[in-house]
Motif scaffolding. Sequence first.
Motif, short mmCIF file in Angstrom:
data_model
loop_
_atom_site.label_atom_id
_atom_site.label_comp_id
_atom_site.label_asym_id
_atom_site.label_seq_id
_atom_site.Cartn_x
_atom_site.Cartn_y
_atom_site.Cartn_z
N UNK A 26 0.83 -1.20 0.00
CA UNK A 26 0.00 0.00 0.00
C UNK A 26 0.87 1.26 0.00
N UNK A 27 1.93 1.25 0.82
CA UNK A 27 2.84 2.39 0.89
C UNK A 27 3.51 2.63 -0.46
N UNK A 28 3.90 1.53 -1.09
CA UNK A 28 4.57 1.62 -2.38
C UNK A 28 3.62 2.11 -3.47
N UNK A 29 2.42 1.55 -3.51
CA UNK A 29 1.44 1.89 -4.55
C UNK A 29 0.96 3.34 -4.42
N UNK A 30 0.76 3.77 -3.18
CA UNK A 30 0.23 5.13 -2.95
C UNK A 30 1.31 6.20 -2.90
N UNK A 31 2.57 5.74 -2.79
CA UNK A 31 3.67 6.70 -2.69
C UNK A 31 3.67 7.45 -1.39
N UNK A 32 3.30 6.75 -0.31
CA UNK A 32 3.21 7.39 1.00
C UNK A 32 4.60 7.70 1.56
N UNK A 33 4.77 8.89 2.12
CA UNK A 33 6.01 9.28 2.79
C UNK A 33 5.66 9.83 4.16
N UNK A 34 6.21 9.27 5.24
CA UNK A 34 5.87 9.73 6.59
C UNK A 34 6.20 11.20 6.79
N UNK A 35 5.36 11.90 7.52
CA UNK A 35 5.60 13.29 7.88
C UNK A 35 6.54 13.31 9.10
N UNK A 36 7.83 13.53 8.83
CA UNK A 36 8.84 13.45 9.88
C UNK A 36 8.60 14.50 10.96
N UNK A 37 8.21 15.71 10.57
CA UNK A 37 7.98 16.77 11.54
C UNK A 37 6.82 16.42 12.46
N UNK A 38 5.72 15.94 11.86
CA UNK A 38 4.56 15.56 12.67
C UNK A 38 4.91 14.42 13.62
N UNK A 39 5.66 13.46 13.11
CA UNK A 39 6.05 12.33 13.96
C UNK A 39 6.93 12.79 15.11
N UNK A 40 7.84 13.73 14.82
CA UNK A 40 8.72 14.25 15.87
C UNK A 40 7.93 14.94 16.97
N UNK A 41 6.93 15.72 16.56
CA UNK A 41 6.10 16.43 17.54
C UNK A 41 5.32 15.44 18.40
N UNK A 42 4.79 14.41 17.75
CA UNK A 42 4.00 13.42 18.47
C UNK A 42 4.86 12.63 19.45
N UNK A 43 6.04 12.22 18.99
CA UNK A 43 6.92 11.39 19.83
C UNK A 43 7.80 12.23 20.76
N UNK A 44 7.77 13.56 20.58
CA UNK A 44 8.63 14.46 21.34
C UNK A 44 10.11 14.11 21.17
N UNK A 45 10.44 13.72 19.95
CA UNK A 45 11.82 13.35 19.62
C UNK A 45 12.05 13.61 18.14
#
Length: 334
Positions: free
Chosen positions: A42-61
């Motif tokens: 699914x990630x490959x077909x849709x071309x999904x790329x994680x939002x690093x900034x959003x993940x950093x804010x969520x994980x506080x890292x």
Amino acid sequence: MKPVTIADVAKYAEVSKSTVSQYLNQRYDYMGEKTKKRIEEAIKELGYSPNIVARSLKQKSTMTIGVIVANILHVFSTQVIRAIEDYCNKSDFHIIVCNADDDPAKEKRYIDMLRAKQVDGIIAFPTGDNVELYNRLIKDDYPIVFIDRNVSDVPISTVMLDNEKASRLAIDEFVKKGYRNIAMFTPPLKRDINPRVERIKGYKEGLKKHNLSFHSKYLVSGEISELQGKMDEILQGSNHLDAILAMNDRVLFEILKYAKANQLRIPEDFALIGIDDVSFASFYSPALTTIAQPAFEMGKKAAELLLEKIKNKDMTCNYEIHRFEPELVVRSSC
């Protein structure tokens, strides 16, 4: 075009958003192979790329650390950086490398910049002149580890070589081969930089062990650009120098350049040992006897300590000095 979200991936793979999140964070404990395969496709077909900034804010890292080296031109520094990067990459951490040029003001700017970028921690070759700043990091429970040097009265965990032993090993080898008039060439001694102070102490101890007198004229220090001139002074003077210990790789380079320019033979005109096992040591002519630092092991240990402090914030106040053993690598220059 609307960006692809985790919800889109979950819908395409026919799983929940939490399952996709677990996949992205590599938490596969209760995930079947077929589920992983569907999410991957699914990630490959849709071309999904994680939002690093959003993940950093969520994980506080930010999953990023800073590495501040004293001088990136040293072979030891580049080897340590490589080891840190290797270890951090396995834990999905990234590194930002900064070169302080042994300049306290530059070091302070880099520490401030890295904290502004919210890196999770710092590994530093400290200049030693920012004690107030180091202590503020401790007070803030900010994860930091020193490497190569520690700083008096600053309780930060440090990874270091047994520098005194490194010099003693060299003196032992010189004496074993029959050399008695042994000089040590060093960078400037303007500041109490640990490795320099400790290696000089080991040099003096090594001479004393073999009942050899210490002569101040044989302890030669200066800026890198001055060392070839210093070589000329000591070799052209009324000295009976027959062996030289180079304190580090950059000093060694200058001695080798001087010898080549003046058609001096090693070890016939003077024996030579360098602290730091440079990459060309084994195929230089003559092959160079060196004192090797376990740079990769030291870099790995520094990264390991820092990531432990990042993951377990209550460990940030633990203070340890980890000393690593030097190794004499015997070749033909002595």
